[in-house]
Design a protein around this motif. Structure first.
Motif, mmCIF file in Angstrom:
data_model
loop_
_atom_site.group_PDB
_atom_site.id
_atom_site.type_symbol
_atom_site.label_atom_id
_atom_site.label_comp_id
_atom_site.label_asym_id
_atom_site.label_seq_id
_atom_site.Cartn_x
_atom_site.Cartn_y
_atom_site.Cartn_z
ATOM 1 N N ARG A 215 0.683 -1.388 -0.008
ATOM 2 C CA ARG A 215 0.406 0.147 -0.160
ATOM 3 C C ARG A 215 0.412 1.596 -0.008
ATOM 4 N N ARG A 219 0.710 4.325 -2.227
ATOM 5 C CA ARG A 219 -0.020 5.854 -2.568
ATOM 6 C C ARG A 219 1.748 6.178 -3.424
ATOM 7 N N GLU A 220 2.521 5.934 -2.953
ATOM 8 C CA GLU A 220 3.771 6.668 -4.236
ATOM 9 C C GLU A 220 3.401 7.316 -5.317
ATOM 10 N N ALA A 223 0.592 8.971 -6.047
ATOM 11 C CA ALA A 223 0.380 10.481 -5.954
ATOM 12 C C ALA A 223 1.125 10.963 -7.092
ATOM 13 N N TYR A 245 -5.902 -1.307 -5.162
ATOM 14 C CA TYR A 245 -4.874 0.027 -4.319
ATOM 15 C C TYR A 245 -5.001 1.300 -4.846
ATOM 16 N N HIS A 250 -5.047 6.075 -13.352
ATOM 17 C CA HIS A 250 -4.343 5.434 -12.086
ATOM 18 C C HIS A 250 -3.365 5.303 -13.391
ATOM 19 N N ASP A 477 0.969 11.783 -0.112
ATOM 20 C CA ASP A 477 1.942 11.015 -0.417
ATOM 21 C C ASP A 477 3.322 10.864 -1.320
#
Length: 751
Positions: A215, A219-220, A223, A245, A250, A477
Motif C-alpha cells: 500500500r 500510494r507513492e 501520488a 489499491y 491510474h 503521499d
C-alpha cells in the motif's frame, strides 16, 4: 439376526472405505496431475531461486514438526502473542494425545470384544489412518527440508493437507473427555474456543506481512504517476493489488508477457518490449525480489540503458521500486575533470523546464577513466537554489547500480544515464543542476578541476533549471515527510507534515524545519509562516517568520509546497527541553486558526549547552585576522617539515567577538609560491563540536585538523591559506581590512 445385520453393515462400510482409499483418492490425484505437470517445474524453479537468494537452513525434526503442529493449532500469531504460543499449543497437544490414546485403545477393545468394528477385518485402523495422514506428509516435508531447505516466514502453510488429521485427533480427545466427565470436556472445549477467539482477534487486529505491504508503494505511485505512465505487473497477485489499491485515474497496467517467462528466457523480446514502452512513457517497476529476482535484475539493467533511471527505492526486503523516464534526445553540455581520475562529458536535453514533484531531468554522462579508478565512487546529482539549499538529490552508482567505477581501466569509456526526479513540494523557480563524485567509505568529495588543473570546488554546475507548477496535482503521499499530519488552517491550507531531522541540538546550532503545506483553494491571500522554539509558558526563545518562497497568492487548489525554515538555537540558551511550534500569520500578524489553539506543536527539542573557555591560549605562532564575528589569533603547526604522502597537523585558535548568526566552515589550503592549491582540509570547527553560531564574545576556540599532503606534491616551500565560508553556497566571510582569507606567516617545507 442383529449380529448378521451388523456384520452386513460393517462389510458395506469396509467396502466404502476400500473404494475411498483405492479408487477415489487415486482418481483425485490423477485429476491433479495436469496441474502438477504444468506448475511443478515453475514451482521448483521458484523455490530454488528463492532458496539461493535467501539462504535457508535445514530444521531439526523436533523444531520442524513442532512448528507445523503449532501452526495447525493456532495459525501464525503476531509478535505480541508469540511468547504465549508454546503454552497455548501445549493445550492442543495434550487434548490431541488424549484423542490418539482414545482411538488406539478403542481399536484394541473392539478387536478383543467383537468382530463388528468397521475396521475389524481390515488392516487399516482409524488411529493408524489418522497417524499416517498426519505423519507421512510431515516426514516427507522434513526430508525435503534436509535436501533443499525452504523455510520462509509462515512456510507451514505448504503442508496444510496434513492439518485435518491433527484436528481429528483434537476432536477425538474432546469426545474421550466427554465420555469421562462432561464438565472437563466443556472446560477443555471452552479453553480451545477462547484461544481460537483470541487468535482470530489477533489476526484481524495486528497487521501481517508488514514487510510485504504494497500500500505504501502504491500510494507513492498514485501520488506521482499520470494515466500516460506504465506500471509493470510481474505476477498475477501484483495486478490484483494494483486494481485494489490504485484509484482512477491510474497509470496503465502492463502485465509482463507470460508473467516473466518470456522475458526470463528471451532477452531480445524483453529489450523490444521495454524499448517500445520507454519510447513515449515513464515506466514504474515494483520488482519482486523474494522469488529470487529471476529476470527482474536484467530488466532493471536494460531500462537503465534504454531510459533515464530516476528512482531505485527499497520499500521492504522483498520489493524494490524503480522509475525510469522515457528516452529523450540530449545535446552536448559540460565536461568535468574529477581529480585527473575520471572525466565526465555531460549531455543534457535542450529544454530546461520541469514540473515540480513529477518532472525528471534526463542526463547522459560519458565517463572516461583518466587512470585506473581505485574507488567505487558515488555519483551525486543535486538541484540547488541560489541560497545553496538542496531541493532534489540522487545518489547512485553507474547504470542504476549495475556497474562500478573500480572495474574501469585507464582509457576506458562508459555511457551512463541518470534521471533527477524533482521532489514533490519544490517551489517553482530557478535552480542550478550540480554534479559531484565522492568516496563512499569516507564521503570525501573529489575536486572538480579547471583546464589548468586548479580545484574549483567539490561540485560542478551543469545547467540552470526552471521548475514549474505541475500540470496535474501531485498527491501528498509523494512528500518526503518525517511525520505526517492533517491539520487544516481555516479551510485555506493544510499542514500535511514536517521533517526536522535530529531532535537534540547544541546551543548555536541551526535546526532545519521543513513544513509541508497543501493549498485548499486558489490564489490564497498573502500569508506568513512561522516556527518557534518555546518554553513551557509558550514564550518564543527563537523564531523564524517569513512568507513561503513561492507566494501563497500563486497557489492553486492542491498545490504542495515544502517550506524550509532554519531555526537558530541561541548560543546563550540554557540546556533543557523546549517545544517546537509552527503556524500561519495573516499580513496583519493575526494567526490563522487550526482546529485547536492558534498553532501546531510539532514536538519536543532537547538543547544541550556547550562548555565555553575564556582562558587565553598560547599558540606557537601568532596571527591577526578579524572576520567580524571572531578573530584568528594564532596557530600551531606540527611538523613544519613534511614528507609528501604524510599528514600535517594544523591547530587554529579563534577568539569570539560579536559572534556569528550562521554556521560557517573553516578552510585550510596548502599553496605553493604561485598560489596553486596542492592540499586542503575543510571542516566545521572542532569537527562540528564548536559550530560558529555558538561562539560568544570573549571565548577561545581550539580547532585542530589534519591535512594530508598528496604523494605527488613537489618538494619546496609552501604556505597555508585560512578562512571561513558557507558550506552550502561556498560564499566566504570577508576579513575586516580586505580580502576573504589570511595567509599564515609560517612556511612549510615539503620533502
Amino acid at each position: 439376526s442383529f449380529v448378521g445385520n451388523r456384520r452386513s453393515a460393517v462389510s458395506g462400510q469396509q467396502s466404502a472405505i476400500k473404494t475411498l482409499l483405492f479408487k477415489a483418492l487415486p482418481a483425485i490425484a490423477l485429476l491433479y496431475l495436469p496441474w502438477i505437470l504444468y506448475a511443478g517445474g515453475k514451482l521448483l524453479n521458484y523455490v530454488q531461486n528463492k532458496t539461493d537468494i535467501e539462504g535457508y537452513v535445514s530444521l531439526g525434526p523436533l523444531k520442524f514438526i513442532t512448528g507445523y503442529l503449532l501452526a495447525f493449532s493456532l495459525g501464525h500469531p503476531s509478535e505480541k502473542l508469540q511468547p504465549y504460543a508454546i503454552a497455548a499449543g501445549l493445550v492442543f497437544a495434550l487434548i490431541a494425545l488424549f484423542g490418539a490414546w482414545h482411538l488406539r485403545m478403542g481399536e484394541r477393545a473392539n478387536g478383543r470384544i467383537n468382530n463388528i468394528h468397521p475396521f475389524a477385518n481390515s488392516p487399516i485402523r482409524p488411529f493408524a489412518l489418522i497417524a499416517l495422514y498426519l505423519l507421512v506428509p510431515l516426514a516427507l516435508g522434513w526430508l525435503v527440508n534436509l535436501l533443499s531447505p525452504f523455510t520462509p516466514p509462515c512456510f507451514q502453510r505448504t503442508l496444510l493437507i496434513a492439518a485435518p488429521a491433527w484436528w481429528l485427533l483434537i476432536g477425538a480427545g474432546l469426545v474421550w473427555l466427554w465420555r469421562i466427565k462432561r464438565a472437563v470436556a466443556l472446560s477443555a472445549g471452552g479453553l480451545l474456543l477462547t484461544i481460537n477467539l483470541i487468535g482470530l482477534a489477533d489476526f484481524y487486529t495486528f497487521p501481517r506481512y508488514q514487510n510485504e505491504d504494497y500500500r505504501l508503494l502504491l500510494r507513492e505511485v498514485a501520488a506521482r504517476a499520470t494515466p500516460d505512465d506504465a506500471l509493470l505487473a510481474s505476477y498475477q497477485w501484483q495486478l490484483g493489488y494494483y486494481h485494489a489499491y490504485l484509484p482512477n485515474p491510474h497509470p496503465q497496467f502492463y502485465p509482463v508477457p507470460a508473467w516473466g517467462e518470456v522475458w526470463g528466457t528471451d532477452s531480445a523480446a524483453m529489450a523490444r518490449d521495454l524499448r517500445e514502452l520507454l519510447a513515449t512513457r515513464k515506466v514504474w517497476f515494483p520488482a519482486h525480489q523474494a522469488s529470487g529476482h529471476i529476470w527482474e535484475d536484467q530488466a532493471e539493467a536494460m531500462m537503465a540503458e534504454l531510459g533515464y533511471p530516476a528512482l531505485l527505492k527499497w520499500y521492504n526486503p522483498a520489493t524494490r521500486l524503480s522509475l525510469v523516464a522515457p528516452d529523450a534526445p540530449v545535446e552536448a553540455g559540460s565536461s568535468v575533470n574529477f581529480e585527473q581520475t575520471l572525466q565526465a562529458q555531460v549531455n543534457l536535453p535542450a529544454t530546461r523546464n520541469f514540473e515540480s514533484g513529477r518532472g525528471i531531468i534526463p542526463l547522459e554522462i560519458i565517463w572516461t577513466a583518466l587512470q585506473d579508478p581505485q574507488e567505487d565512487y558515488l555519483i551525486t546529482l543535486k538541484l540547488v537554489d541560489n541560497q545553496g539549499e538542496i531541493w532534489a538529490k540522487r545518489d547512485a552508482h553507474p547504470r542504476a547500480g549495475q556497474f562500478h567505477f573500480n572495474k574501469m581501466r585507464a582509457g576506458e569509456q562508459l555511457t551512463d544515464r541518470h534521471g533527477l526526479l524533482i521532489s514533490a513540494g519544490t517551489p517553482p523557480g530557478a535552480y542550478s543542476l550540480r554534479l559531484a563524485l565522492s568516496e563512499p567509505a569516507t564521503d570525501r568529495p573529489l575536486d572538480a578541476l579547471d583546464k589548468a588543473g586548479q580545484a574549483q570546488g567539490a561540485e560542478a554546475v551543469l545547467a540552470n533549471i526552471t521548475v514549474e507548477p505541475p500540470a496535474l496535482p501531485v498527491g501528498v503521499d509523494a512528500l518526503a515527510r518525517q511525520v505526517s499530519l492533517d491539520v487544516p488552517f481555516e479551510e485555506q491550507l493544510k499542514l500535511t507534515g514536517y521533517s526536522i531531522g535530529a531532535d537534540t541540538l547544541k546551543t548555536g546550532e541551526t535546526l532545519p524545519v521543513n513544513l509541508f503545506w497543501q493549498s485548499l483553494g486558489d490564489n490564497l491571500p498573502d500569508l506568513i509562516m512561522f516556527t518557534q522554539l518555546q518554553d513551557e509558558q509558550g514564550n518564543a526563545l527563537a523564531l523564524t517568520e517569513r512568507p513561503p518562497i513561492y507566494p501563497t497568492a500563486n497557489w492553486q487548489n492542491g498545490t504542495l509546497l515544502r517550506d524550509l525554515h532554519r531555526l537558530k538555537i541561541p548560543a546563550t540558551l540554557p540546556g533543557g527541553t523546549y517545544k517546537l511550534a509552527a503556524g500561519v500569520l495573516r499580513e496583519d500578524k493575526t494567526r490563522l486558526q487550526p482546529p485547536r489553539g492558534d498553532q501546531v506543536v510539532l514536538g519536543q527539542i532537547t538543547v544541550q549547552e556547550r562548555p565555553h573557555s575564556f582562558d587565553p591560549p598560547s599558540p606557537a605562532h601568532s596571527a591577526t585576522a578579524n572576520f567580524g564575528g571572531a578573530s584568528l589569533i594564532g596557530y600551531d603547526l606540527n611538523p613544519q617539515t613534511v614528507e609528501a604522502g604524510h599528514p600535517l597537523t594544523l591547530t587554529l585558535y579563534w577568539r569570539g567577538e560579536t559572534g556569528f548568526d550562521e554556521s560557517w566552515a573553516v578552510f585550510a589550503h596548502l599553496l605553493d609560491a604561485s598560489g596553486r592549491l596542492w592540499a586542503q582540509r575543510d571542516q566545521l570547527p572542532g569537527k562540528g563540536e564548536f559550530p560558529t553560531g555558538s561562539w560568544v564574545g570573549g571565548e577561545y576556540i581550539r580547532d585542530t585538523r589534519q591535512i594530508l599532503i598528496p604523494a605527488d606534491t613537489p618538494p619546496g616551500a609552501y604556505r597555508l591559506e585560512v578562512g571561513l565560508y558557507n558550506p552550502n553556497t561556498f560564499k566566504r566571510v570577508p576579513v575586516i581590512g580586505g580580502g576573504d582569507a589570511v595567509i599564515l606567516d609560517a612556511s612549510i617545507t615539503i620533502r
